[in-house]
Scaffold this motif. Structure first.
Motif, PDB file in Angstrom:
ATOM      1  N   GLN A 121       0.890  -1.343  -0.742  1.00  0.00           N
ATOM      2  CA  GLN A 121       0.016  -0.250  -0.533  1.00  0.00           C
ATOM      3  C   GLN A 121       0.983   1.329  -0.153  1.00  0.00           C
ATOM      4  O   GLN A 121       1.553   1.605   0.649  1.00  0.00           O
ATOM      5  CB  GLN A 121      -1.103  -0.313   1.730  1.00  0.00           C
ATOM      6  CG  GLN A 121      -1.451  -0.709   1.407  1.00  0.00           C
ATOM      7  CD  GLN A 121      -3.203  -1.160   0.463  1.00  0.00           C
ATOM      8  OE1 GLN A 121      -3.681  -0.410   0.994  1.00  0.00           O
ATOM      9  NE2 GLN A 121      -3.411  -2.476   0.086  1.00  0.00           N
ATOM     10  N   VAL A 177       3.440   7.073  -5.567  1.00  0.00           N
ATOM     11  CA  VAL A 177       2.646   8.045  -5.183  1.00  0.00           C
ATOM     12  C   VAL A 177       2.410   9.342  -6.072  1.00  0.00           C
ATOM     13  O   VAL A 177       1.735   9.220  -6.622  1.00  0.00           O
ATOM     14  CB  VAL A 177       3.109   8.417  -3.635  1.00  0.00           C
ATOM     15  CG1 VAL A 177       2.339   9.853  -3.350  1.00  0.00           C
ATOM     16  CG2 VAL A 177       3.148   7.526  -2.396  1.00  0.00           C
ATOM     17  N   ALA A 212       0.155  12.208 -10.233  1.00  0.00           N
ATOM     18  CA  ALA A 212      -0.022  11.196  -8.932  1.00  0.00           C
ATOM     19  C   ALA A 212      -1.305  10.088  -9.487  1.00  0.00           C
ATOM     20  O   ALA A 212      -1.800   9.937 -10.325  1.00  0.00           O
ATOM     21  CB  ALA A 212      -1.493  12.492  -8.154  1.00  0.00           C
ATOM     22  N   THR A 213      -0.029   8.556  -9.712  1.00  0.00           N
ATOM     23  CA  THR A 213      -1.034   7.738 -10.874  1.00  0.00           C
ATOM     24  C   THR A 213      -2.063   6.608  -9.696  1.00  0.00           C
ATOM     25  O   THR A 213      -2.682   6.415  -9.711  1.00  0.00           O
ATOM     26  CB  THR A 213       0.532   6.936 -10.636  1.00  0.00           C
ATOM     27  OG1 THR A 213       1.265   6.509  -9.619  1.00  0.00           O
ATOM     28  CG2 THR A 213       1.633   7.620 -12.080  1.00  0.00           C
ATOM     29  N   ASP A 214      -1.233   6.488  -8.703  1.00  0.00           N
ATOM     30  CA  ASP A 214      -2.379   5.582  -6.799  1.00  0.00           C
ATOM     31  C   ASP A 214      -3.244   6.502  -6.418  1.00  0.00           C
ATOM     32  O   ASP A 214      -5.120   6.257  -6.523  1.00  0.00           O
ATOM     33  CB  ASP A 214      -1.731   5.502  -6.102  1.00  0.00           C
ATOM     34  CG  ASP A 214      -1.350   4.775  -5.330  1.00  0.00           C
ATOM     35  OD1 ASP A 214      -2.271   3.341  -5.915  1.00  0.00           O
ATOM     36  OD2 ASP A 214      -1.413   4.680  -4.349  1.00  0.00           O
ATOM     37  N   HIS A 215      -3.588   8.574  -6.211  1.00  0.00           N
ATOM     38  CA  HIS A 215      -4.426   8.814  -5.409  1.00  0.00           C
ATOM     39  C   HIS A 215      -4.130  10.075  -5.625  1.00  0.00           C
ATOM     40  O   HIS A 215      -3.694  10.654  -6.182  1.00  0.00           O
ATOM     41  CB  HIS A 215      -4.368   8.934  -3.966  1.00  0.00           C
ATOM     42  CG  HIS A 215      -4.540   7.631  -3.453  1.00  0.00           C
ATOM     43  ND1 HIS A 215      -5.621   7.532  -3.049  1.00  0.00           N
ATOM     44  CD2 HIS A 215      -4.254   6.570  -2.674  1.00  0.00           C
ATOM     45  CE1 HIS A 215      -6.026   6.685  -2.511  1.00  0.00           C
ATOM     46  NE2 HIS A 215      -5.697   5.912  -1.806  1.00  0.00           N
ATOM     47  N   PRO A 216      -5.599  11.195  -6.553  1.00  0.00           N
ATOM     48  CA  PRO A 216      -5.314  12.767  -6.432  1.00  0.00           C
ATOM     49  C   PRO A 216      -3.993  13.320  -5.341  1.00  0.00           C
ATOM     50  O   PRO A 216      -4.837  13.371  -4.424  1.00  0.00           O
ATOM     51  CB  PRO A 216      -6.520  12.704  -6.583  1.00  0.00           C
ATOM     52  CG  PRO A 216      -7.218  11.773  -6.465  1.00  0.00           C
ATOM     53  CD  PRO A 216      -6.308  10.672  -5.563  1.00  0.00           C
ATOM     54  N   TYR A 217      -4.379  14.430  -6.396  1.00  0.00           N
ATOM     55  CA  TYR A 217      -2.624  15.097  -4.987  1.00  0.00           C
ATOM     56  C   TYR A 217      -3.119  16.411  -6.077  1.00  0.00           C
ATOM     57  O   TYR A 217      -3.006  16.545  -7.569  1.00  0.00           O
ATOM     58  CB  TYR A 217      -1.597  14.818  -4.114  1.00  0.00           C
ATOM     59  CG  TYR A 217      -1.960  13.378  -3.814  1.00  0.00           C
ATOM     60  CD1 TYR A 217      -2.299  13.527  -2.395  1.00  0.00           C
ATOM     61  CD2 TYR A 217      -0.996  12.325  -4.245  1.00  0.00           C
ATOM     62  CE1 TYR A 217      -2.427  12.456  -2.114  1.00  0.00           C
ATOM     63  CE2 TYR A 217      -1.078  11.103  -3.402  1.00  0.00           C
ATOM     64  CZ  TYR A 217      -1.869  11.189  -2.262  1.00  0.00           C
ATOM     65  OH  TYR A 217      -1.841  10.132  -1.619  1.00  0.00           O
ATOM     66  N   ASN A 275      -5.787  17.447 -10.355  1.00  0.00           N
ATOM     67  CA  ASN A 275      -5.368  16.626  -9.342  1.00  0.00           C
ATOM     68  C   ASN A 275      -4.608  15.825  -9.788  1.00  0.00           C
ATOM     69  O   ASN A 275      -4.534  15.067  -8.901  1.00  0.00           O
ATOM     70  CB  ASN A 275      -6.637  16.385  -8.849  1.00  0.00           C
ATOM     71  CG  ASN A 275      -7.119  17.638  -8.051  1.00  0.00           C
ATOM     72  OD1 ASN A 275      -6.495  18.412  -7.416  1.00  0.00           O
ATOM     73  ND2 ASN A 275      -8.490  17.120  -7.559  1.00  0.00           N
ATOM     74  N   ARG A 276      -3.991  15.450 -11.349  1.00  0.00           N
ATOM     75  CA  ARG A 276      -3.372  14.278 -11.663  1.00  0.00           C
ATOM     76  C   ARG A 276      -1.836  14.544 -12.053  1.00  0.00           C
ATOM     77  O   ARG A 276      -1.275  13.365 -11.736  1.00  0.00           O
ATOM     78  CB  ARG A 276      -4.127  13.067 -12.311  1.00  0.00           C
ATOM     79  CG  ARG A 276      -5.357  12.571 -11.324  1.00  0.00           C
ATOM     80  CD  ARG A 276      -5.158  11.522 -11.246  1.00  0.00           C
ATOM     81  NE  ARG A 276      -6.140  10.089 -10.077  1.00  0.00           N
ATOM     82  CZ  ARG A 276      -6.223   9.719  -9.561  1.00  0.00           C
ATOM     83  NH1 ARG A 276      -4.643   8.603  -9.299  1.00  0.00           N
ATOM     84  NH2 ARG A 276      -7.046   8.606  -8.908  1.00  0.00           N
ATOM     85  N   CYS A 289      -0.167  16.153  -0.355  1.00  0.00           N
ATOM     86  CA  CYS A 289       0.211  13.942  -0.235  1.00  0.00           C
ATOM     87  C   CYS A 289       1.135  14.525   1.702  1.00  0.00           C
ATOM     88  O   CYS A 289       0.946  14.938   1.711  1.00  0.00           O
ATOM     89  CB  CYS A 289       1.224  14.361  -0.734  1.00  0.00           C
ATOM     90  SG  CYS A 289       1.781  11.539  -0.654  1.00  0.00           S
TER      91      CYS A 289
END
Lengths: 150, 226
Positions: B45, B133, B158-163, B185-186, B211
């Protein structure tokens, strides 16, 4: 009525043929997936960074990068080498970015031909420094030390 | 396709598939021990600092087997395993801890296990899939002294979650920077240029994000004219 039956039978036959085709293609896909899953995880160990022998390394002007753990680096390293590994990437990267200039080739090494960290560091540096001029020392620290003792 | 020709193809293909599955599922005999598997893949994770796992085996031979040493090829993989003797039929486990450090992407490692049953080491193969991340490249921008001061870009995704990118600051004000949003956000582009290239100069470029992970909330890139 007859036509209807015939029509229905033909339709069923087509459906069956399609199912068989689908099953055949699925089986083929399974075989390909199986072969790829067995083969894939280890094929790119050698890719991503060019390799340089100790003999070639002795002839060039390199920015040396030691990708081993810090305690191994402190026990001995190629003179002038900078310690940069993925245990703690940022401090080493910051030092390298502050001193390295484009045009100077970077040579990364780890312990021996069995370790993989020099390759992963080289691949990552290529991306983060935006240069292709990053190489890996074949045989690593062991090969370099052996060469120096001759 | 005729039924018979279809069967001629399907039967060997099915046998291959089943054979492959059986081959993968069966224990792997190596170093005098039957290993449940010699290769493991783990997806971690985002934000994981350490990850525990183990390799299981059984002594299926008729003699006792001693595991003499367990040596990972990376200081990031550790094990507290000590030399242990296994009686015939006895099972065991070697526990490991993977310390993620600054690693991301597909991290491949191996562990060499030496037993007294074979001169050949057992090679245990590992793949850790560590989420990226924020992908930031390049981290270093150069302009040639006396050359063009064209703008250059640092790409962030941001590949996993938007930041979000909160702020971008060049420590040396002789460099100008702007944040361009490519995908909300990506994906972002930090567009940077020096005011001129007549003088050699350098600067750190500080990128601050929202992040929650320290390594990705405050990122330092370098800018140089030389």
């Amino acid at each position: 009525m007859r036509r209807g039956v015939t029509s229905s039978a033909t339709c069923a036959l087509n459906k069956s043929a399609h199912l068989r085709e689908a099953a055949f293609l699925l089986s083929l896909a399974l075989v390909v997936t199986l072969v790829l899953s067995l083969w894939h995880p280890w094929v790119d160990f050698q890719s991503g960074a060019g390799a340089v022998t100790v003999m070639e390394a002795n002839k060039g002007d390199w920015a040396w990068v030691d990708a081993r753990a810090r305690d191994e680096y402190l026990n001995g390293h190629v003179p002038g080498a900078l310690n940069l590994n993925e245990d703690d990437w940022e401090p080493g990267l910051q030092k390298l970015m502050a001193t390295w200039h484009p045009g100077r080739k970077i040579l990364v090494y780890c312990n021996s031909s069995r370790c993989n960290s020099s390759r992963s560091v080289a691949v990552r540096l290529r991306r983060e420094l935006g240069t292709e001029e990053i190489y890996v020392l074949t045989g690593g620290w062991e090969a370099w030390r052996l060469d120096q003792s001759r | 396709m005729k039924k018979t020709s279809w069967l001629i193809i399907l039967i060997p293909v099915s046998l291959l598939v089943l054979g492959g599955l059986w081959w993968r599922a069966k224990p792997v005999a190596s170093g005098g021990l039957n290993w449940k598997t010699c290769r493991q893949t783990h997806r971690l994770q985002a934000g994981d600092e350490k990850f525990s796992f183990e390799f299981s085996f059984e002594n299926a031979s008729k003699k006792p087997v001693t595991i003499k040493s367990v040596t990972p090829d990376c200081s990031c993989v550790s094990s507290s395993f000590a030399e242990t003797r296994y009686a015939p039929g006895q099972s065991g486990k070697i526990p490991f801890i993977f310390t993620v450090g600054s690693r991301y992407g597909k991290v491949k490692k191996t562990v060499r296990v030496i037993t007294d049953a074979s001169p050949q080491p057992v090679l245990l193969e590992l793949v850790f899939d560590v989420p990226v991340v924020l992908d930031i490249a390049p981290r270093l921008l150069f302009w040639k002294k006396g050359g063009s001061n064209d703008a250059q870009k640092i790409k962030i995704s941001a590949t996993d979650h938007p930041y979000r990118i909160l702020r971008v600051t060049a420590v040396n004000r002789a460099f100008q920077s702007e944040i361009h949003t490519v995908v909300e956000n990506r994906e972002f582009e930090i567009v940077v240029k020096p005011t001129d290239t007549q003088v050699a100069r350098s600067s750190e470029l500080i990128i601050q994000t929202d992040c929650p992970y320290a390594a990705w909330s405050y990122i330092v890139c370098h800018l140089r004219v030389e």
